[in-house]
Scaffold this motif. Structure first.
Motif, PDB file in Angstrom:
ATOM      1  N   TYR A  62       0.830  -1.206   0.000  1.00 28.00           N
ATOM      2  CA  TYR A  62       0.000   0.000   0.000  1.00 28.00           C
ATOM      3  C   TYR A  62       0.865   1.256   0.000  1.00 28.00           C
ATOM      4  O   TYR A  62       0.574   2.219  -0.718  1.00 28.00           O
ATOM      5  N   SER A  63       1.924   1.259   0.782  1.00 29.60           N
ATOM      6  CA  SER A  63       2.817   2.414   0.855  1.00 29.60           C
ATOM      7  C   SER A  63       3.499   2.655  -0.491  1.00 29.60           C
ATOM      8  O   SER A  63       3.620   3.804  -0.937  1.00 29.60           O
ATOM      9  N   ILE A  64       3.952   1.578  -1.131  1.00 23.31           N
ATOM     10  CA  ILE A  64       4.598   1.713  -2.443  1.00 23.31           C
ATOM     11  C   ILE A  64       3.599   2.219  -3.471  1.00 23.31           C
ATOM     12  O   ILE A  64       3.924   3.069  -4.316  1.00 23.31           O
ATOM     13  N   ALA A  65       2.347   1.712  -3.409  1.00 21.87           N
ATOM     14  CA  ALA A  65       1.312   2.159  -4.345  1.00 21.87           C
ATOM     15  C   ALA A  65       1.013   3.646  -4.154  1.00 21.87           C
ATOM     16  O   ALA A  65       0.896   4.403  -5.138  1.00 21.87           O
ATOM     17  N   ILE A  66       0.884   4.073  -2.897  1.00 27.53           N
ATOM     18  CA  ILE A  66       0.642   5.491  -2.604  1.00 27.53           C
ATOM     19  C   ILE A  66       1.778   6.346  -3.148  1.00 27.53           C
ATOM     20  O   ILE A  66       1.560   7.377  -3.802  1.00 27.53           O
ATOM     21  N   ALA A  67       3.016   5.922  -2.887  1.00 29.75           N
ATOM     22  CA  ALA A  67       4.177   6.690  -3.328  1.00 29.75           C
ATOM     23  C   ALA A  67       4.268   6.728  -4.850  1.00 29.75           C
ATOM     24  O   ALA A  67       4.575   7.771  -5.442  1.00 29.75           O
ATOM     25  N   LEU A  68       3.999   5.606  -5.499  1.00 30.46           N
ATOM     26  CA  LEU A  68       4.094   5.538  -6.960  1.00 30.46           C
ATOM     27  C   LEU A  68       3.054   6.422  -7.631  1.00 30.46           C
ATOM     28  O   LEU A  68       3.373   7.200  -8.549  1.00 30.46           O
ATOM     29  N   ILE A  69       1.805   6.322  -7.181  1.00 37.81           N
ATOM     30  CA  ILE A  69       0.741   7.130  -7.788  1.00 37.81           C
ATOM     31  C   ILE A  69       0.974   8.614  -7.503  1.00 37.81           C
ATOM     32  O   ILE A  69       0.775   9.466  -8.387  1.00 37.81           O
ATOM     33  N   THR A  70       1.396   8.935  -6.288  1.00 36.89           N
ATOM     34  CA  THR A  70       1.702  10.331  -5.952  1.00 36.89           C
ATOM     35  C   THR A  70       2.789  10.887  -6.849  1.00 36.89           C
ATOM     36  O   THR A  70       2.688  12.015  -7.353  1.00 36.89           O
ATOM     37  N   THR A  71       3.824  10.094  -7.089  1.00 38.45           N
ATOM     38  CA  THR A  71       4.931  10.532  -7.935  1.00 38.45           C
ATOM     39  C   THR A  71       4.468  10.749  -9.375  1.00 38.45           C
ATOM     40  O   THR A  71       4.837  11.750 -10.008  1.00 38.45           O
ATOM     41  N   ILE A  72       3.664   9.828  -9.890  1.00 38.59           N
ATOM     42  CA  ILE A  72       3.181   9.952 -11.271  1.00 38.59           C
ATOM     43  C   ILE A  72       2.301  11.188 -11.431  1.00 38.59           C
ATOM     44  O   ILE A  72       2.443  11.956 -12.399  1.00 38.59           O
ATOM     45  N   VAL A  73       1.385  11.399 -10.483  1.00 38.40           N
ATOM     46  CA  VAL A  73       0.491  12.560 -10.569  1.00 38.40           C
ATOM     47  C   VAL A  73       1.291  13.857 -10.466  1.00 38.40           C
ATOM     48  O   VAL A  73       1.048  14.815 -11.222  1.00 38.40           O
ATOM     49  N   CYS A  74       2.251  13.904  -9.547  1.00 36.09           N
ATOM     50  CA  CYS A  74       3.092  15.102  -9.411  1.00 36.09           C
ATOM     51  C   CYS A  74       3.867  15.375 -10.696  1.00 36.09           C
ATOM     52  O   CYS A  74       3.990  16.532 -11.128  1.00 36.09           O
ATOM     53  N   LEU A  75       4.377  14.313 -11.322  1.00 27.19           N
ATOM     54  CA  LEU A  75       5.134  14.480 -12.562  1.00 27.19           C
ATOM     55  C   LEU A  75       4.238  14.991 -13.684  1.00 27.19           C
ATOM     56  O   LEU A  75       4.625  15.910 -14.433  1.00 27.19           O
ATOM     57  N   LEU A  76       3.047  14.424 -13.805  1.00 24.35           N
ATOM     58  CA  LEU A  76       2.129  14.838 -14.860  1.00 24.35           C
ATOM     59  C   LEU A  76       1.651  16.274 -14.672  1.00 24.35           C
ATOM     60  O   LEU A  76       1.389  16.983 -15.658  1.00 24.35           O
ATOM     61  N   LEU A  77       1.514  16.701 -13.432  1.00 27.23           N
ATOM     62  CA  LEU A  77       1.075  18.070 -13.170  1.00 27.23           C
ATOM     63  C   LEU A  77       2.228  19.069 -13.271  1.00 27.23           C
ATOM     64  O   LEU A  77       2.063  20.170 -13.813  1.00 27.23           O
ATOM     65  N   ALA A  78       3.377  18.689 -12.757  1.00 26.82           N
ATOM     66  CA  ALA A  78       4.486  19.642 -12.655  1.00 26.82           C
ATOM     67  C   ALA A  78       5.215  19.840 -13.978  1.00 26.82           C
ATOM     68  O   ALA A  78       5.681  20.958 -14.259  1.00 26.82           O
ATOM     69  N   TYR A  79       5.337  18.785 -14.785  1.00 28.34           N
ATOM     70  CA  TYR A  79       6.153  18.895 -16.000  1.00 28.34           C
ATOM     71  C   TYR A  79       5.628  19.955 -16.972  1.00 28.34           C
ATOM     72  O   TYR A  79       6.400  20.825 -17.407  1.00 28.34           O
ATOM     73  N   PRO A  80       4.351  19.910 -17.370  1.00 31.45           N
ATOM     74  CA  PRO A  80       3.893  20.942 -18.315  1.00 31.45           C
ATOM     75  C   PRO A  80       3.981  22.351 -17.750  1.00 31.45           C
ATOM     76  O   PRO A  80       4.305  23.293 -18.481  1.00 31.45           O
ATOM     77  N   VAL A  81       3.709  22.506 -16.452  1.00 36.10           N
ATOM     78  CA  VAL A  81       3.797  23.833 -15.846  1.00 36.10           C
ATOM     79  C   VAL A  81       5.245  24.322 -15.837  1.00 36.10           C
ATOM     80  O   VAL A  81       5.529  25.479 -16.167  1.00 36.10           O
ATOM     81  N   ALA A  82       6.166  23.431 -15.454  1.00 30.79           N
ATOM     82  CA  ALA A  82       7.578  23.803 -15.451  1.00 30.79           C
ATOM     83  C   ALA A  82       8.061  24.143 -16.855  1.00 30.79           C
ATOM     84  O   ALA A  82       8.852  25.081 -17.048  1.00 30.79           O
ATOM     85  N   LEU A  83       7.595  23.402 -17.847  1.00 32.57           N
ATOM     86  CA  LEU A  83       7.983  23.660 -19.240  1.00 32.57           C
ATOM     87  C   LEU A  83       7.454  25.004 -19.719  1.00 32.57           C
ATOM     88  O   LEU A  83       8.173  25.764 -20.379  1.00 32.57           O
ATOM     89  N   ILE A  84       6.211  25.304 -19.372  1.00 32.34           N
ATOM     90  CA  ILE A  84       5.615  26.580 -19.792  1.00 32.34           C
ATOM     91  C   ILE A  84       6.349  27.752 -19.152  1.00 32.34           C
ATOM     92  O   ILE A  84       6.648  28.761 -19.807  1.00 32.34           O
ATOM     93  N   ILE A  85       6.643  27.628 -17.864  1.00 28.27           N
ATOM     94  CA  ILE A  85       7.325  28.726 -17.174  1.00 28.27           C
ATOM     95  C   ILE A  85       8.764  28.875 -17.667  1.00 28.27           C
ATOM     96  O   ILE A  85       9.253  29.987 -17.885  1.00 28.27           O
ATOM     97  N   ALA A  86       9.456  27.740 -17.872  1.00 22.84           N
ATOM     98  CA  ALA A  86      10.868  27.790 -18.257  1.00 22.84           C
ATOM     99  C   ALA A  86      11.063  28.256 -19.686  1.00 22.84           C
ATOM    100  O   ALA A  86      12.022  28.985 -19.989  1.00 22.84           O
ATOM    101  N   LYS A  87      10.175  27.844 -20.585  1.00 21.92           N
ATOM    102  CA  LYS A  87      10.359  28.130 -22.009  1.00 21.92           C
ATOM    103  C   LYS A  87       9.341  29.113 -22.577  1.00 21.92           C
ATOM    104  O   LYS A  87       9.400  29.445 -23.758  1.00 21.92           O
ATOM    105  N   GLY A  88       8.426  29.567 -21.736  1.00 22.24           N
ATOM    106  CA  GLY A  88       7.448  30.531 -22.215  1.00 22.24           C
ATOM    107  C   GLY A  88       8.032  31.925 -22.307  1.00 22.24           C
ATOM    108  O   GLY A  88       9.096  32.232 -21.761  1.00 22.24           O
ATOM    109  N   CYS A  89       7.330  32.787 -22.993  1.00 18.53           N
ATOM    110  CA  CYS A  89       7.790  34.166 -23.179  1.00 18.53           C
ATOM    111  C   CYS A  89       7.296  35.021 -22.010  1.00 18.53           C
ATOM    112  O   CYS A  89       6.368  35.835 -22.149  1.00 18.53           O
TER     113      CYS A  89
END
Length: 264
Positions: A62-89
């Motif tokens: 259960y702990s591994i499942a919680i950590a894995l899903i949390t990591t995936i959701v954080c990555l999916l949410l953070a990556y596009p935002v980080a890309l927009i801020i880093a490479k946006g005008c």
């Protein structure tokens, strides 16, 4: 002048004493209780009981499942935002980044308490959505830790490579998957490590929302609170080995990426 200055070895003495007292000695105590029985004799029975116990194994999964899903959701949410801020005008990128960093300035318990009240108003009985709420609170807590490494990796990405790929006929999707994503892998690895490892042992969320022990950190605390140091130490050692393995793999991958960059 040279005689009045402290050498590097002398300056390192306070840190060495601190590490011995508060890292090495506690770890040795945990190892001692993990590999001994109630009579103080060497034994592996504690580990055998852990892997034969359905409750403890279920908590680990259960702990591994919680950590894995949390990591995936954080990555999916953070990556596009980080890309927009880093490479946006944007002329003031730091202000946009500050929006994601500001929650880290507020005490963790206050943030979780506030989120708990909001969820209570929306859902009523939180126990009906325990898994979803746990993931939501974990993501809310660890999202900035995924955001920062990704942003740092993407800001260091050479815009000339993106322009060159576009000039060679690559569309935006191809540029992302062939250029941007591979070059940002070190940031992804760092972010995944910073989110996955602590979220697997973070028991504060479950304690504050459900008063539950169904995660590895809480289970360790319950054993030590009951003065069952042997079982508590076994779980601590198992988690330590898992964290150590993940850290070694991530560091090895990062080193390989850096060597490949130097070779190119």
């Amino acid at each position: 002048m040279k005689n009045s200055m402290f050498s590097k070895k002398q300056l390192a003495i306070p840190y060495a004493i601190f590490l011995v007292l508060f890292v090495v000695l506690p770890l040795l105590v945990v190892v001692y209780y993990g590999f001994t029985n109630g009579d103080g004799e060497p034994s592996f029975d504690n580990f055998i009981r852990f892997f034969k116990n359905g409750k403890t194994m279920g908590t680990l999964v259960y702990s591994i499942a919680i950590a894995l899903i949390t990591t995936i959701v954080c990555l999916l949410l953070a990556y596009p935002v980080a890309l927009i801020i880093a490479k946006g005008c944007y002329s003031k990128r730091s202000k946009f980044l500050m929006i994601f960093v500001l929650p880290m300035w507020i005490n963790f318990t206050l943030r979780i308490t506030a989120l708990k009240e909001i969820l209570t108003l929306i859902e009523g009985n939180l126990a009906n959505y325990q898994f979803f709420n746990t993931i939501l609170c974990m993501v809310y807590d660890f999202l900035p830790f995924m955001m920062m490494p990704l942003y740092n990796a993407l800001t260091k990405l050479d815009n000339g490579l993106i322009e060159a790929a576009s000039d060679l006929g690559a569309n935006k999707v191809q540029v992302f998957f062939k250029v941007i994503l591979p070059l940002s892998v070190p940031g992804i690895v760092s972010g995944v490590t910073m989110v996955f490892l602590p979220s697997m042992t973070n028991y504060v969320v479950l304690d504050m929302i459900y008063n539950s022990t169904y995660i590895m950190g809480s289970l360790i605390g319950s054993y030590f609170s009951a003065y069952d140091w042997h079982n508590g130490s076994v779980i601590s050692i198992i988690l330590l080995l898992i964290i150590l393995g993940i850290t070694v793999l991530s560091n090895r991958y990062t080193d390989q990426e850096n060597d490949a960059r130097v070779a190119r």
